[in-house]
Design a protein around this motif. Sequence first.
Motif, PDB file in Angstrom:
ATOM      1  N   LEU A 154       0.931   3.400   6.727  1.00 24.14           N
ATOM      2  CA  LEU A 154       2.008   4.076   6.009  1.00 24.14           C
ATOM      3  C   LEU A 154       1.777   5.584   6.005  1.00 24.14           C
ATOM      4  CD1 LEU A 154       2.354   1.731   2.902  1.00 24.14           C
ATOM      5  CD2 LEU A 154       3.815   1.770   4.941  1.00 24.14           C
ATOM      6  N   ARG A 161       8.002   4.599   2.594  1.00 23.39           N
ATOM      7  CA  ARG A 161       8.862   3.739   3.408  1.00 23.39           C
ATOM      8  C   ARG A 161       9.745   4.560   4.341  1.00 23.39           C
ATOM      9  NH1 ARG A 161      11.450  -1.449   2.152  1.00 23.39           N
ATOM     10  NH2 ARG A 161      10.441  -1.247   0.116  1.00 23.39           N
ATOM     11  N   THR A 164       7.670   6.579   6.966  1.00 25.43           N
ATOM     12  CA  THR A 164       7.104   5.734   8.022  1.00 25.43           C
ATOM     13  C   THR A 164       8.174   5.316   9.013  1.00 25.43           C
ATOM     14  OG1 THR A 164       5.407   4.924   6.490  1.00 25.43           O
ATOM     15  CG2 THR A 164       5.801   3.632   8.476  1.00 25.43           C
ATOM     16  N   ALA A 183       0.812  -2.029   6.924  1.00 22.00           N
ATOM     17  CA  ALA A 183       1.570  -1.363   5.859  1.00 22.00           C
ATOM     18  C   ALA A 183       0.733  -1.120   4.604  1.00 22.00           C
ATOM     19  CB  ALA A 183       2.829  -2.162   5.534  1.00 22.00           C
ATOM     20  N   HIS A 185      -1.819   2.264   2.865  1.00 23.01           N
ATOM     21  CA  HIS A 185      -2.154   3.678   2.990  1.00 23.01           C
ATOM     22  C   HIS A 185      -3.567   3.843   3.528  1.00 23.01           C
ATOM     23  CE1 HIS A 185       1.407   5.420   1.152  1.00 23.01           C
ATOM     24  NE2 HIS A 185       1.372   4.462   0.249  1.00 23.01           N
ATOM     25  N   VAL A 200       8.189  -2.919   3.972  1.00 27.02           N
ATOM     26  CA  VAL A 200       8.309  -1.777   4.886  1.00 27.02           C
ATOM     27  C   VAL A 200       8.367  -2.259   6.327  1.00 27.02           C
ATOM     28  CG1 VAL A 200       7.293   0.406   5.634  1.00 27.02           C
ATOM     29  CG2 VAL A 200       7.066  -0.311   3.250  1.00 27.02           C
TER      30      VAL A 200
END
Length: 345
Positions: A154, A161, A164, A183, A185, A200
Amino acid sequence: MTIPDLTYIAAPMVKQSDAPFRLLTQRHGVTLAYTQMLDPHKLLGDRDYLEFHQRDLIFGRDACSKMDGQVVVQLCGNDPEIIVQAGKKIQGLCSGIGRPAKLLDLNLGCPQEHARDGHYGGYLLAKKDWPLVQTIVSAMSHLLQPPTSVKLRLCPSSSPRSSTVEFSTLLEQAGASWITLHARHVSARRRRQGAADLDVVRTLKTALRVPVVSNGNVRTWEDVQRNKDETQADGIMVGETLLGNPCIFENVVPDPVRVSLEYLEICKELPDIATHKTIETHVRHFIEFQCSRRPWYNKFRTALSACEGLHDIEHLLRTKVTRWRGKAACKDHDTCIDDLESTTA
């Protein structure tokens, strides 16, 4: 440009994506396997590093050609010219009639401190670095023969969202053949900071024209199915769970000794590819996945660390581990690996 079968993918894993392990997973349902992340600077400047990974790719290529397996070579870095030069060395291993093509991937997800210090991997996701990454992907896709994909996490922003999706759209326009999204961090301290946000992935799948692969939140076969249903992704990538259960894509939990012996047999067929430490770690993962709470597990780890070669590890598995588990000694390899159905540990 031909896109490989993305259905079930073995993720790139540091010092664990060796050719014998890739072949093991491809015997048991994996349709596409990644190498570990390779350093372009070392491929160009360190002869031993280059030759080690060349052996891995050449032997792996020859073995996989018998079963139509395909391999993605993952590169990292922030210098388009260096990455392309390294890619040309790798793509030179792709020649030969009937050989499975090598594919390339740019790592945009590595969270480790060395990636942060070197400013590559997951630390190229900030918006200020997007033009550089677009240049890298464009150079790889236009100057190298194999298709180029991208694996990312991400993007860091107030709206991960939308950021990305926006970034992935730019990568698609730059020439990425498919996008894999883990998905979560990036975090140097915690590799898996919370669950992967599969919503996402689904949004990304809707937004892009190229295939999308989902990575994260898989511990069981049911998780594979759930991930596929929730994201509608073109493929599912699994990493750490595959280390413990290389048969997950067959919906099988294998006997840990049997699958360990199968891996050791492949290592014998592909000698000097996986290091002793890598082999030892794989076997530990296979046993640990089902037996970590057994009273003999610590004894096993001590005995495994004392092994000096394949023969020692094989002997340990066939004798002490088998006895500790309360099972008859396993003398014949074929009977050990013939049936990989689930067993009690």
